[in-house]
Design an enzyme around this catalytic site. Sequence first.
Site, PDB file in Angstrom:
ATOM      1  N   LYS A 131       0.849  -1.209   0.000  1.00  0.00           N
ATOM      2  CA  LYS A 131       0.000   0.000   0.000  1.00  0.00           C
ATOM      3  C   LYS A 131       0.875   1.246   0.000  1.00  0.00           C
ATOM      4  O   LYS A 131       2.014   1.234   0.465  1.00  0.00           O
ATOM      5  CB  LYS A 131      -0.947   0.029   1.200  1.00  0.00           C
ATOM      6  CG  LYS A 131      -0.283   0.033   2.588  1.00  0.00           C
ATOM      7  CD  LYS A 131       0.134   1.388   3.121  1.00  0.00           C
ATOM      8  CE  LYS A 131       0.783   1.299   4.493  1.00  0.00           C
ATOM      9  NZ  LYS A 131       1.472   2.538   4.882  1.00  0.00           N
ATOM     10  N   VAL A 162      11.071  -4.312   2.863  1.00  0.00           N
ATOM     11  CA  VAL A 162      10.997  -4.601   4.292  1.00  0.00           C
ATOM     12  C   VAL A 162      11.253  -3.304   5.073  1.00  0.00           C
ATOM     13  O   VAL A 162      12.163  -2.549   4.726  1.00  0.00           O
ATOM     14  CB  VAL A 162      12.059  -5.679   4.653  1.00  0.00           C
ATOM     15  CG1 VAL A 162      12.135  -5.886   6.156  1.00  0.00           C
ATOM     16  CG2 VAL A 162      11.733  -6.998   3.944  1.00  0.00           C
ATOM     17  N   ALA A 163      10.424  -3.044   6.095  1.00  0.00           N
ATOM     18  CA  ALA A 163      10.532  -1.815   6.903  1.00  0.00           C
ATOM     19  C   ALA A 163      10.545  -0.581   6.005  1.00  0.00           C
ATOM     20  O   ALA A 163      11.322   0.346   6.204  1.00  0.00           O
ATOM     21  CB  ALA A 163      11.765  -1.848   7.801  1.00  0.00           C
ATOM     22  N   ASP A 199      -2.671  -2.100   9.740  1.00  0.00           N
ATOM     23  CA  ASP A 199      -2.669  -2.101   8.274  1.00  0.00           C
ATOM     24  C   ASP A 199      -3.156  -3.414   7.666  1.00  0.00           C
ATOM     25  O   ASP A 199      -3.270  -3.526   6.449  1.00  0.00           O
ATOM     26  CB  ASP A 199      -1.248  -1.838   7.744  1.00  0.00           C
ATOM     27  CG  ASP A 199      -0.823  -0.393   7.927  1.00  0.00           C
ATOM     28  OD1 ASP A 199      -1.700   0.481   8.052  1.00  0.00           O
ATOM     29  OD2 ASP A 199       0.394  -0.138   7.931  1.00  0.00           O
ATOM     30  N   GLY A 217       4.820  -6.453   5.953  1.00  0.00           N
ATOM     31  CA  GLY A 217       4.553  -7.470   6.985  1.00  0.00           C
ATOM     32  C   GLY A 217       3.062  -7.681   7.173  1.00  0.00           C
ATOM     33  O   GLY A 217       2.587  -8.816   7.311  1.00  0.00           O
ATOM     34  N   SER A 218       2.320  -6.595   7.145  1.00  0.00           N
ATOM     35  CA  SER A 218       0.859  -6.681   7.272  1.00  0.00           C
ATOM     36  C   SER A 218       0.264  -7.397   6.066  1.00  0.00           C
ATOM     37  O   SER A 218      -0.690  -8.177   6.203  1.00  0.00           O
ATOM     38  CB  SER A 218       0.254  -5.276   7.357  1.00  0.00           C
ATOM     39  OG  SER A 218       0.767  -4.595   8.475  1.00  0.00           O
TER      40      SER A 218
END
Length: 301
Positions: A12, A101-102, A142, A108-109
């Site tokens: 997103k 990532v990050a 999220d 992750g969501s």
Amino acid sequence: MTGQLHVRVPAKVNLSLKVGPARADGYHELATVFQALSLVDDVQAELAPAGELHLAFRGEGAAFLPTDDTNLAIRAARAMMERFDRHDAGLDLVIRKNIPVAGGMAGGSADAAAVLVACNELWDCGASSDDLAGVAATLGADVPFALMGGTALGTSRGDRLKAVEARGEYHWTLALAHTGLSTPAVFSRFDEIVSAPADPEVGEDLLAALASGDVRAVGDALTNDLQDPCLDMQPELAATLEAGRGAGALGSVVSGSGPTCAFLSASEQEAQRVADALASVRSVHAVRTAHGPVQGAAVVR
Ligand code: C5P
């Protein structure tokens, strides 16, 4: 039912992210507009013996991700076990990462949302989309949007969702940074910088621009209250934003809690031109192009 499944789930970007005061539960009140992008993670899921949950990652950044019970993807599977009483079920998960990532793009969501869909199918839970959204909200703010996809207004923690009319297609260039940012750390810096945030509200200008498909006006309306805290923590992001605008992007914004920077263009060709210009910028680790809106987590048949 073959006992195997491929679920694809989108990243997103936040077109507008307005942050209000911190709440007693540690979250901040938000008003945000999400858009789901064609930058996706691919989750392969396979039935495993009772009670066994295994997770492996492939792709960029895969080596640095935890694969134990602390990973949100495993927590998602456990949440489905509990909610639908499937303690006799098991799952092998292999997640191919494309979402940074990050990076402020809810990777992750997204993976957790994909696991909810996989468990529902493979374990025959019979959950409705409302049921899944309910489990998703217990995992993180999220996760519900990664299930829903499209373009949506998020309020409360960002997890109370309402679809937003967005005409046309939006072409994005994403500039990935050399190092990630921790979401809680960025929100803490926001609290240090902004002493009394107003109640968050998404601007009518953005909603009207989306409804009419006016990409230039959408570009003008891109905004993120977490951008200043991100720039404070990674000052080199200013050069990234400047370079994308200089290359002709219609708008630029740090995505979510950063540090990925998102640039909007009117066509795929223009997005590629912005990508070519960003590729040689020192503060940029890698560049991707994507379009939106796309659907949320779904089985690939
Ligand atoms: O929900 P999630 O685990 O993704 O959120 C990570 C962290 O980001 C939270 O623990 C909180 O520190 C911060 N956050 C927030 N307000 C939100 C969403 C996230 O403060 N609405």
